[in-house]
Design an enzyme around this catalytic site. Structure first.
Site, PDB file in Angstrom:
ATOM      1  N   LYS A  15      -2.757   1.661   1.933  1.00  0.00           N
ATOM      2  CA  LYS A  15      -3.143   1.206   0.580  1.00  0.00           C
ATOM      3  C   LYS A  15      -2.264   0.033   0.140  1.00  0.00           C
ATOM      4  CE  LYS A  15      -2.420   5.282  -1.375  1.00  0.00           C
ATOM      5  NZ  LYS A  15      -1.957   6.064  -0.201  1.00  0.00           N
ATOM      6  N   ARG A  90      -5.467   9.815  -8.931  1.00  0.00           N
ATOM      7  CA  ARG A  90      -5.095  10.757  -7.868  1.00  0.00           C
ATOM      8  C   ARG A  90      -5.674  12.134  -8.137  1.00  0.00           C
ATOM      9  NH1 ARG A  90      -0.752   7.914  -5.312  1.00  0.00           N
ATOM     10  NH2 ARG A  90       0.527   9.243  -4.080  1.00  0.00           N
ATOM     11  N   ARG A 127       7.973   3.748   8.267  1.00  0.00           N
ATOM     12  CA  ARG A 127       7.821   2.629   7.310  1.00  0.00           C
ATOM     13  C   ARG A 127       9.169   2.026   6.913  1.00  0.00           C
ATOM     14  NH1 ARG A 127       4.064   3.765   2.588  1.00  0.00           N
ATOM     15  NH2 ARG A 127       5.254   5.701   2.587  1.00  0.00           N
ATOM     16  N   ARG A 160      11.938   4.754   2.182  1.00  0.00           N
ATOM     17  CA  ARG A 160      11.742   5.559   0.971  1.00  0.00           C
ATOM     18  C   ARG A 160      12.304   6.957   1.186  1.00  0.00           C
ATOM     19  NH1 ARG A 160       5.448   4.603  -0.627  1.00  0.00           N
ATOM     20  NH2 ARG A 160       5.612   6.845  -0.977  1.00  0.00           N
ATOM     21  N   ARG A 171       2.669  15.831   1.014  1.00  0.00           N
ATOM     22  CA  ARG A 171       1.840  14.814   0.348  1.00  0.00           C
ATOM     23  C   ARG A 171       0.410  14.836   0.889  1.00  0.00           C
ATOM     24  NH1 ARG A 171       5.969  10.274   1.571  1.00  0.00           N
ATOM     25  NH2 ARG A 171       4.256   8.802   1.283  1.00  0.00           N
TER      26      ARG A 171
HETATM   27  P1  AP5 Z   1       1.354   1.687   3.526  1.00  0.00           P
HETATM   28  O1  AP5 Z   1       0.469   0.513   3.320  1.00  0.00           O
HETATM   29  O2  AP5 Z   1       2.707   1.661   2.917  1.00  0.00           O
HETATM   30  O3  AP5 Z   1       0.557   3.047   3.170  1.00  0.00           O
HETATM   31  P2  AP5 Z   1       0.146   3.670   1.775  1.00  0.00           P
HETATM   32  O4  AP5 Z   1      -1.267   4.112   1.873  1.00  0.00           O
HETATM   33  O5  AP5 Z   1       0.508   2.755   0.660  1.00  0.00           O
HETATM   34  O6  AP5 Z   1       1.051   4.965   1.809  1.00  0.00           O
HETATM   35  P3  AP5 Z   1       2.018   5.603   0.719  1.00  0.00           P
HETATM   36  O7  AP5 Z   1       2.940   6.516   1.465  1.00  0.00           O
HETATM   37  O8  AP5 Z   1       2.643   4.545  -0.162  1.00  0.00           O
HETATM   38  O9  AP5 Z   1       1.024   6.439  -0.114  1.00  0.00           O
HETATM   39  P4  AP5 Z   1       1.335   7.586  -1.067  1.00  0.00           P
HETATM   40  O10 AP5 Z   1       0.038   7.724  -1.719  1.00  0.00           O
HETATM   41  O11 AP5 Z   1       1.884   8.803  -0.427  1.00  0.00           O
HETATM   42  O12 AP5 Z   1       2.575   7.014  -1.953  1.00  0.00           O
HETATM   43  P5  AP5 Z   1       2.680   6.392  -3.412  1.00  0.00           P
HETATM   44  O13 AP5 Z   1       3.780   5.421  -3.430  1.00  0.00           O
HETATM   45  O14 AP5 Z   1       1.357   5.978  -3.914  1.00  0.00           O
HETATM   46  O15 AP5 Z   1       1.499   1.895   5.122  1.00  0.00           O
HETATM   47  C1  AP5 Z   1       2.311   2.932   5.639  1.00  0.00           C
HETATM   48  C2  AP5 Z   1       2.967   2.476   6.950  1.00  0.00           C
HETATM   49  O16 AP5 Z   1       1.950   2.294   7.927  1.00  0.00           O
HETATM   50  C3  AP5 Z   1       3.690   1.130   6.855  1.00  0.00           C
HETATM   51  O17 AP5 Z   1       4.857   1.168   7.618  1.00  0.00           O
HETATM   52  C4  AP5 Z   1       2.701   0.106   7.415  1.00  0.00           C
HETATM   53  O18 AP5 Z   1       3.347  -0.980   8.032  1.00  0.00           O
HETATM   54  C5  AP5 Z   1       1.923   0.960   8.418  1.00  0.00           C
HETATM   55  N1  AP5 Z   1       0.510   0.574   8.503  1.00  0.00           N
HETATM   56  C6  AP5 Z   1      -0.312   0.258   7.466  1.00  0.00           C
HETATM   57  N2  AP5 Z   1      -1.551  -0.005   7.921  1.00  0.00           N
HETATM   58  C7  AP5 Z   1      -1.496   0.179   9.273  1.00  0.00           C
HETATM   59  C8  AP5 Z   1      -2.474   0.064  10.317  1.00  0.00           C
HETATM   60  N3  AP5 Z   1      -3.729  -0.305  10.059  1.00  0.00           N
HETATM   61  N4  AP5 Z   1      -2.073   0.334  11.599  1.00  0.00           N
HETATM   62  C9  AP5 Z   1      -0.784   0.700  11.861  1.00  0.00           C
HETATM   63  N5  AP5 Z   1       0.191   0.818  10.914  1.00  0.00           N
HETATM   64  C10 AP5 Z   1      -0.178   0.555   9.639  1.00  0.00           C
HETATM   65  O19 AP5 Z   1       3.097   7.679  -4.278  1.00  0.00           O
HETATM   66  C11 AP5 Z   1       4.364   8.254  -4.082  1.00  0.00           C
HETATM   67  C12 AP5 Z   1       4.548   9.424  -5.024  1.00  0.00           C
HETATM   68  O20 AP5 Z   1       4.476   8.968  -6.390  1.00  0.00           O
HETATM   69  C13 AP5 Z   1       3.519  10.549  -4.937  1.00  0.00           C
HETATM   70  O21 AP5 Z   1       3.824  11.470  -3.907  1.00  0.00           O
HETATM   71  C14 AP5 Z   1       3.632  11.160  -6.343  1.00  0.00           C
HETATM   72  O22 AP5 Z   1       4.791  11.955  -6.433  1.00  0.00           O
HETATM   73  C15 AP5 Z   1       3.839   9.942  -7.229  1.00  0.00           C
HETATM   74  N6  AP5 Z   1       2.576   9.370  -7.711  1.00  0.00           N
HETATM   75  C16 AP5 Z   1       2.111   8.106  -7.478  1.00  0.00           C
HETATM   76  N7  AP5 Z   1       0.930   7.906  -8.075  1.00  0.00           N
HETATM   77  C17 AP5 Z   1       0.627   9.072  -8.705  1.00  0.00           C
HETATM   78  C18 AP5 Z   1      -0.480   9.508  -9.477  1.00  0.00           C
HETATM   79  N8  AP5 Z   1      -1.537   8.690  -9.722  1.00  0.00           N
HETATM   80  N9  AP5 Z   1      -0.474  10.772  -9.955  1.00  0.00           N
HETATM   81  C19 AP5 Z   1       0.567  11.588  -9.746  1.00  0.00           C
HETATM   82  N10 AP5 Z   1       1.647  11.254  -9.013  1.00  0.00           N
HETATM   83  C20 AP5 Z   1       1.678  10.002  -8.483  1.00  0.00           C
HETATM   84 MG    MG Z   2       1.875   2.818  -0.905  1.00  0.00          MG
END
Ligand code: AP5
Ligand code: MG
Length: 223
Positions: A15, A90, A127, A160, A171
């Site tokens: 994402k 979410r 990551r 992270r 997660r």
């Molecule tokens: P990356 O692009 O970083 O993946 P991502 O989908 O953004 O993954 P996240 O871990 O950030 O998602 P998340 O939803 O768990 O975390 P968030 O910060 O939103 O890619 C990941 C890795 O893969 C990278 O190293 C990249 O290089 C590699 N990669 C990418 N694409 C690739 C490909 N095609 N092939 C190979 N490698 C690839 O949320 C964190 C926390 O915040 C949650 O757990 C929760 O506690 C809180 N939170 C956030 N939003 C909310 C909400 N709306 N409601 C409640 N709590 C929330």
């Molecule tokens: Mg992310």
């Protein structure tokens, strides 16, 4: 018509990787609720203090807290003509709150990055993030040219605190229980597109670009 583009997908789906580039192409601000929480945590704000427990446990921050934070962010002037959401909504309650906020002048489109669970843990655990510009690397899949240093700005790369194998599994479970119902939610409203996110980042980006940038341009021409 003003657009809200929602990038949906499990942890590690790509994402952030895709939204950073797409937002530039579409000329929309990239609004990531995870990044907003991490910014608050690094600044030791009361919101950061509250959110930290949830992030470190891999649990969702309560809806009302996220909704307040998100709505205050998208009230800023740079979001007046649309924005790209990464990590929000979410839950169905968050999707309903967003829908109530937007009147009929807003076009909401969700894109699901479809990736099987099997590859996600490796993606997340490897990551590397840039402390300065937020650029996303991976130890194996997109390693930096110089160890520990961001290719885009030479900033320091870090991991992270929630990127442990144990937290990612939690997660993922939360995603399947609470977030995946949004796939039917947007599909039933004819607002969902699905892109295979298990391919190389460039291939995923090319599909997203065709889907969103091209159709956005034709919408603008029609206005
Ligand atoms: P990356 O692009 O970083 O993946 P991502 O989908 O953004 O993954 P996240 O871990 O950030 O998602 P998340 O939803 O768990 O975390 P968030 O910060 O939103 O890619 C990941 C890795 O893969 C990278 O190293 C990249 O290089 C590699 N990669 C990418 N694409 C690739 C490909 N095609 N092939 C190979 N490698 C690839 O949320 C964190 C926390 O915040 C949650 O757990 C929760 O506690 C809180 N939170 C956030 N939003 C909310 C909400 N709306 N409601 C409640 N709590 C929330
Ligand atoms: Mg992310």
């Amino acid at each position: 018509m003003t657009s809200v583009v929602i990038i949906l997908g499990p942890p590690g789906a790509g994402k952030g990787t895709q939204a950073m580039r797409l937002a530039v192409e579409l000329g929309l601000p990239h609004v990531s609720t995870g990044d907003l929480f991490r910014e608050n945590i690094s600044k030791n704000t009361p919101l950061g203090e509250l959110a930290k427990t949830y992030l470190d446990a891999g649990k969702l921050v309560p809806d009302e807290v996220v909704i307040d934070m998100l709505f205050s962010r998208v009230a800023a002037a740079d979001c007046a003509n649309g924005y790209m959401l990464d990590g929000f909504p979410r839950t169905v309650a968050q999707a309903e709150a967003l829908s109530e906020r937007l009147d009929s002048d807003w076009n909401t489109r969700a894109v699901q990055l479809d990736v099987q669970d099997g590859v996600l843990v490796e993606r997340v655990v490897g990551r590397l993030l840039c402390r300065d510009c937020g650029n996303i690397h991976h130890e194996t899949f997109s390693p930096p040219a110089t160890d520990g240093s961001c290719d885009a700005c030479s900033g320091e790369l870090y991991k992270r605190t929630d990127d442990t194998a144990e937290t990612v599994l939690e997660r993922l479970a939360v995603y399947h229980g609470e977030t995946s119902p949004l796939i039917s939610y947007y599909s039933e409203r004819s607002a969902l597109e699905v892109v295979d996110g298990a391919r190389a980042p460039e291939e995923v980006f090319a599909d997203l670009r065709t889907l969103l940038v091209t159709s956005e341009a034709s919408q603008q021409e029609a206005r």
